[in-house]
Write a protein that holds these residues in place. Structure first.
Motif, PDB file in Angstrom:
ATOM      1  N   CYS A 318     -11.349  14.206 -15.491  1.00  0.00           N
ATOM      2  CA  CYS A 318     -10.516  14.557 -14.338  1.00  0.00           C
ATOM      3  C   CYS A 318     -10.057  16.008 -14.473  1.00  0.00           C
ATOM      4  O   CYS A 318      -9.484  16.377 -15.509  1.00  0.00           O
ATOM      5  CB  CYS A 318      -9.306  13.628 -14.269  1.00  0.00           C
ATOM      6  SG  CYS A 318      -8.158  14.093 -12.951  1.00  0.00           S
ATOM      7  N   GLN A 339     -11.686   4.979  -8.967  1.00  0.00           N
ATOM      8  CA  GLN A 339     -11.521   3.874  -8.023  1.00  0.00           C
ATOM      9  C   GLN A 339     -11.205   4.449  -6.646  1.00  0.00           C
ATOM     10  O   GLN A 339     -10.290   5.284  -6.523  1.00  0.00           O
ATOM     11  CB  GLN A 339     -10.391   2.954  -8.481  1.00  0.00           C
ATOM     12  CG  GLN A 339     -10.621   1.514  -8.061  1.00  0.00           C
ATOM     13  CD  GLN A 339      -9.630   0.593  -8.748  1.00  0.00           C
ATOM     14  OE1 GLN A 339      -8.424   0.767  -8.578  1.00  0.00           O
ATOM     15  NE2 GLN A 339     -10.102  -0.359  -9.507  1.00  0.00           N
ATOM     16  N   ASN A 340     -11.980   4.015  -5.657  1.00  0.00           N
ATOM     17  CA  ASN A 340     -11.822   4.549  -4.294  1.00  0.00           C
ATOM     18  C   ASN A 340     -11.842   6.075  -4.293  1.00  0.00           C
ATOM     19  O   ASN A 340     -11.079   6.721  -3.561  1.00  0.00           O
ATOM     20  CB  ASN A 340     -10.529   4.040  -3.652  1.00  0.00           C
ATOM     21  CG  ASN A 340     -10.517   2.522  -3.565  1.00  0.00           C
ATOM     22  OD1 ASN A 340     -11.557   1.907  -3.321  1.00  0.00           O
ATOM     23  ND2 ASN A 340      -9.366   1.930  -3.807  1.00  0.00           N
ATOM     24  N   ARG A 342     -10.836   8.113  -6.553  1.00  0.00           N
ATOM     25  CA  ARG A 342      -9.690   8.769  -7.203  1.00  0.00           C
ATOM     26  C   ARG A 342      -9.640   8.433  -8.695  1.00  0.00           C
ATOM     27  O   ARG A 342     -10.103   7.373  -9.120  1.00  0.00           O
ATOM     28  CB  ARG A 342      -8.374   8.307  -6.555  1.00  0.00           C
ATOM     29  CG  ARG A 342      -8.227   8.827  -5.151  1.00  0.00           C
ATOM     30  CD  ARG A 342      -6.885   8.519  -4.545  1.00  0.00           C
ATOM     31  NE  ARG A 342      -6.830   9.113  -3.221  1.00  0.00           N
ATOM     32  CZ  ARG A 342      -6.482  10.373  -2.971  1.00  0.00           C
ATOM     33  NH1 ARG A 342      -6.120  11.153  -3.958  1.00  0.00           N
ATOM     34  NH2 ARG A 342      -6.484  10.857  -1.742  1.00  0.00           N
ATOM     35  N   CYS A 343      -9.039   9.362  -9.446  1.00  0.00           N
ATOM     36  CA  CYS A 343      -8.809   9.146 -10.879  1.00  0.00           C
ATOM     37  C   CYS A 343      -7.846   7.979 -11.053  1.00  0.00           C
ATOM     38  O   CYS A 343      -6.758   7.969 -10.456  1.00  0.00           O
ATOM     39  CB  CYS A 343      -8.230  10.430 -11.486  1.00  0.00           C
ATOM     40  SG  CYS A 343      -7.609  10.204 -13.158  1.00  0.00           S
ATOM     41  N   LEU A 344      -8.258   7.017 -11.864  1.00  0.00           N
ATOM     42  CA  LEU A 344      -7.429   5.838 -12.086  1.00  0.00           C
ATOM     43  C   LEU A 344      -6.158   6.188 -12.864  1.00  0.00           C
ATOM     44  O   LEU A 344      -5.162   5.478 -12.823  1.00  0.00           O
ATOM     45  CB  LEU A 344      -8.251   4.808 -12.892  1.00  0.00           C
ATOM     46  CG  LEU A 344      -7.979   3.340 -12.701  1.00  0.00           C
ATOM     47  CD1 LEU A 344      -8.030   2.950 -11.227  1.00  0.00           C
ATOM     48  CD2 LEU A 344      -9.028   2.530 -13.475  1.00  0.00           C
ATOM     49  N   HIS A 345      -6.180   7.312 -13.607  1.00  0.00           N
ATOM     50  CA  HIS A 345      -5.032   7.688 -14.436  1.00  0.00           C
ATOM     51  C   HIS A 345      -3.960   8.430 -13.630  1.00  0.00           C
ATOM     52  O   HIS A 345      -2.782   8.140 -13.748  1.00  0.00           O
ATOM     53  CB  HIS A 345      -5.484   8.579 -15.602  1.00  0.00           C
ATOM     54  CG  HIS A 345      -6.630   7.995 -16.372  1.00  0.00           C
ATOM     55  ND1 HIS A 345      -6.499   6.895 -17.176  1.00  0.00           N
ATOM     56  CD2 HIS A 345      -7.940   8.367 -16.444  1.00  0.00           C
ATOM     57  CE1 HIS A 345      -7.683   6.611 -17.725  1.00  0.00           C
ATOM     58  NE2 HIS A 345      -8.572   7.483 -17.294  1.00  0.00           N
ATOM     59  N   CYS A 346      -4.388   9.421 -12.818  1.00  0.00           N
ATOM     60  CA  CYS A 346      -3.376  10.260 -12.149  1.00  0.00           C
ATOM     61  C   CYS A 346      -3.507  10.279 -10.625  1.00  0.00           C
ATOM     62  O   CYS A 346      -2.703  10.928  -9.951  1.00  0.00           O
ATOM     63  CB  CYS A 346      -3.447  11.698 -12.693  1.00  0.00           C
ATOM     64  SG  CYS A 346      -4.896  12.613 -12.136  1.00  0.00           S
ATOM     65  N   GLY A 347      -4.541   9.626 -10.094  1.00  0.00           N
ATOM     66  CA  GLY A 347      -4.669   9.550  -8.633  1.00  0.00           C
ATOM     67  C   GLY A 347      -5.344  10.742  -7.990  1.00  0.00           C
ATOM     68  O   GLY A 347      -5.505  10.788  -6.758  1.00  0.00           O
ATOM     69  N   ASN A 348      -5.764  11.716  -8.796  1.00  0.00           N
ATOM     70  CA  ASN A 348      -6.414  12.901  -8.232  1.00  0.00           C
ATOM     71  C   ASN A 348      -7.720  12.514  -7.527  1.00  0.00           C
ATOM     72  O   ASN A 348      -8.482  11.686  -8.030  1.00  0.00           O
ATOM     73  CB  ASN A 348      -6.711  13.874  -9.401  1.00  0.00           C
ATOM     74  CG  ASN A 348      -7.316  15.169  -8.929  1.00  0.00           C
ATOM     75  OD1 ASN A 348      -6.953  15.687  -7.866  1.00  0.00           O
ATOM     76  ND2 ASN A 348      -8.242  15.702  -9.710  1.00  0.00           N
ATOM     77  N   GLU A 349      -7.982  13.128  -6.369  1.00  0.00           N
ATOM     78  CA  GLU A 349      -9.227  12.850  -5.655  1.00  0.00           C
ATOM     79  C   GLU A 349     -10.397  13.510  -6.390  1.00  0.00           C
ATOM     80  O   GLU A 349     -10.316  14.686  -6.763  1.00  0.00           O
ATOM     81  CB  GLU A 349      -9.130  13.387  -4.225  1.00  0.00           C
ATOM     82  CG  GLU A 349     -10.234  12.851  -3.349  1.00  0.00           C
ATOM     83  CD  GLU A 349     -10.057  13.216  -1.875  1.00  0.00           C
ATOM     84  OE1 GLU A 349     -11.060  13.214  -1.170  1.00  0.00           O
ATOM     85  OE2 GLU A 349      -8.907  13.521  -1.470  1.00  0.00           O
TER      86      GLU A 349
END
Ligand code: SF4
Length: 357
Positions: A318, A339-340, A342-349
């Motif tokens: 990421c 997932q979807n 996005r980074c599963l750890h921080c949500g970054n696209e």
């Protein structure tokens, strides 16, 4: 590389088979029954009875023909990671096929048995455009990859096969040198989903002496793909002493960042001596690592090392939290923390095409 296992009803044909060529789409007629091919930047002028530089397009009495429409010389079901496309439906299969021929002549060609051959030198299976996606669905492939040789040289077939594939929910990817004119590229962009472009060096002299093409034309293609929003990844094969100069690698990284953006994946691939460049050693792993670090330092987010299974440069990280997102081992996915999109750890696209079926 040659061949592939047949389904029932498919037959390998040889040069004795009465193959009917199909009229080419990208050319203009000149005087004296000559034609000019408009498919790639070579723009060959071809006399009657002769072929263009790629050896797969022929002038017959002033009409120009493709000699490889549907003339498939190899097919396999490959992991998409083998192309390599790392941000395009990871873990999925790509029904991969090839014809004879190429419009450039890299001295290090890794697929010369297909790419540097004439159509009549190879056995083939005849496909209609719709049969490619039917076969892909039978093999549970999420995409079709036109690969191994240069897809540009059979653009007419790919445009039709990709349209058929789209209507059946199968994606299409092209593994290409990017040496193609604007009009055929535009037609392909209407129907294909992703491109992997081989950027072979960042100097015109290398393209002139080792590839037989022009760097500027390939850069034009990369910009056009960006404008058309076609998902693109770049592969750079590091050939020791010929294209590993840090200065030109730095210039390339800056050009990519400024013209294509920092999210374009860049793969540094390891060279093995082949074809006409058997005198050079395989790329040292340290050279791949140096190139990768240089491009990461220049601001590119996703820089990979290829052909070195188990190397940390195979993984996706990421760019925001720097945690590992996809762990790879060769062509296998070990873990996937996207997932979807996005980074599963921080949500970054994370840039890419992530959905599969
Ligand atoms: S596609 Fe082939 S014939 Fe056409 S311009 Fe390129 S090399 Fe020449």
């Amino acid at each position: 590389m040659l061949g592939g296992s047949l389904l029932s009803g498919e037959v390998w044909r040889t040069r004795d088979f009465a193959y009917e060529p199909v009229e080419a789409r990208y050319y203009r007629k000149l005087d004296g029954e000559r034609v000019q091919c408009l498919l790639c930047p070579h723009e060959c002028v071809v006399a009657s009875g002769r072929r263009g530089h790629c050896q797969v397009r022929e002038n017959r009495d002033g009409t120009y023909f493709s000699l490889i429409y549907g003339r498939i010389a190899a097919f396999h079901n490959d992991p998409i990671e083998k192309k390599p496309l790392y941000h395009f439906m990871p873990g999925s299969l790509a029904f991969s096929l090839a014809t004879a021929g190429c419009n450039v002549n890299c001295k290090f060609c890794q697929n010369w048995e297909l790419a540097q051959r004439r159509p009549e030198d190879l056995p083939f299976v005849l496909y209609r455009p719709e049969e490619v996606s039917i076969r892909a669905l039978e093999w549970r492939s999420s995409s079709i990859a036109f690969t191994y040789n240069e897809p540009t040289v059979y653009t007419e077939f790919i445009v039709e096969a990709a349209a058929e594939a789209r209507s059946r929910g199968v994606k299409t990817v092209l593994i290409s040198n990017g040496y193609i004119n604007e009009k055929p590229l535009g037609d392909l962009c209407e129907v294909v989903d992703a491109y992997k472009i081989d950027l072979k060096a960042f100097t015109e002299s290398y393209y002139r002496e080792v590839v037989n093409g022009r760097l500027s034309s390939v850069l034009d293609t990369l910009i056009r793909l960006r404008e058309r929003k076609i998902w693109t990844e770049i592969v750079y094969l590091i050939v020791p002493t010929l294209n590993d100069d840090p200065k030109s690698l730095e210039q390339m990284a800056t050009w990519i960042r400024n013209n294509l953006g920092d999210d374009v994946p860049l793969h540094f691939s390891r060279f093995y001596p082949k074809y006409k460049l058997k005198n050079l050693p395989p790329t040292p792993i340290t050279a791949l690592e140096k190139a990768r670090n240089l491009c990461l330092d220049a601001g590119l987010h996703y820089v990979y090392i290829g052909n070195v299974p188990g190397h940390e440069g195979e993984n996706t990280y990421c760019p925001q939290c720097h945690k590992m997102l996809i762990q790879r081992l060769g062509y296998r996915i070990i873990k996937n923390h996207i997932q979807n999109g996005r980074c599963l750890h921080c949500g970054n696209e994370i840039a890419g095409v992530w959905q599969s079926f």
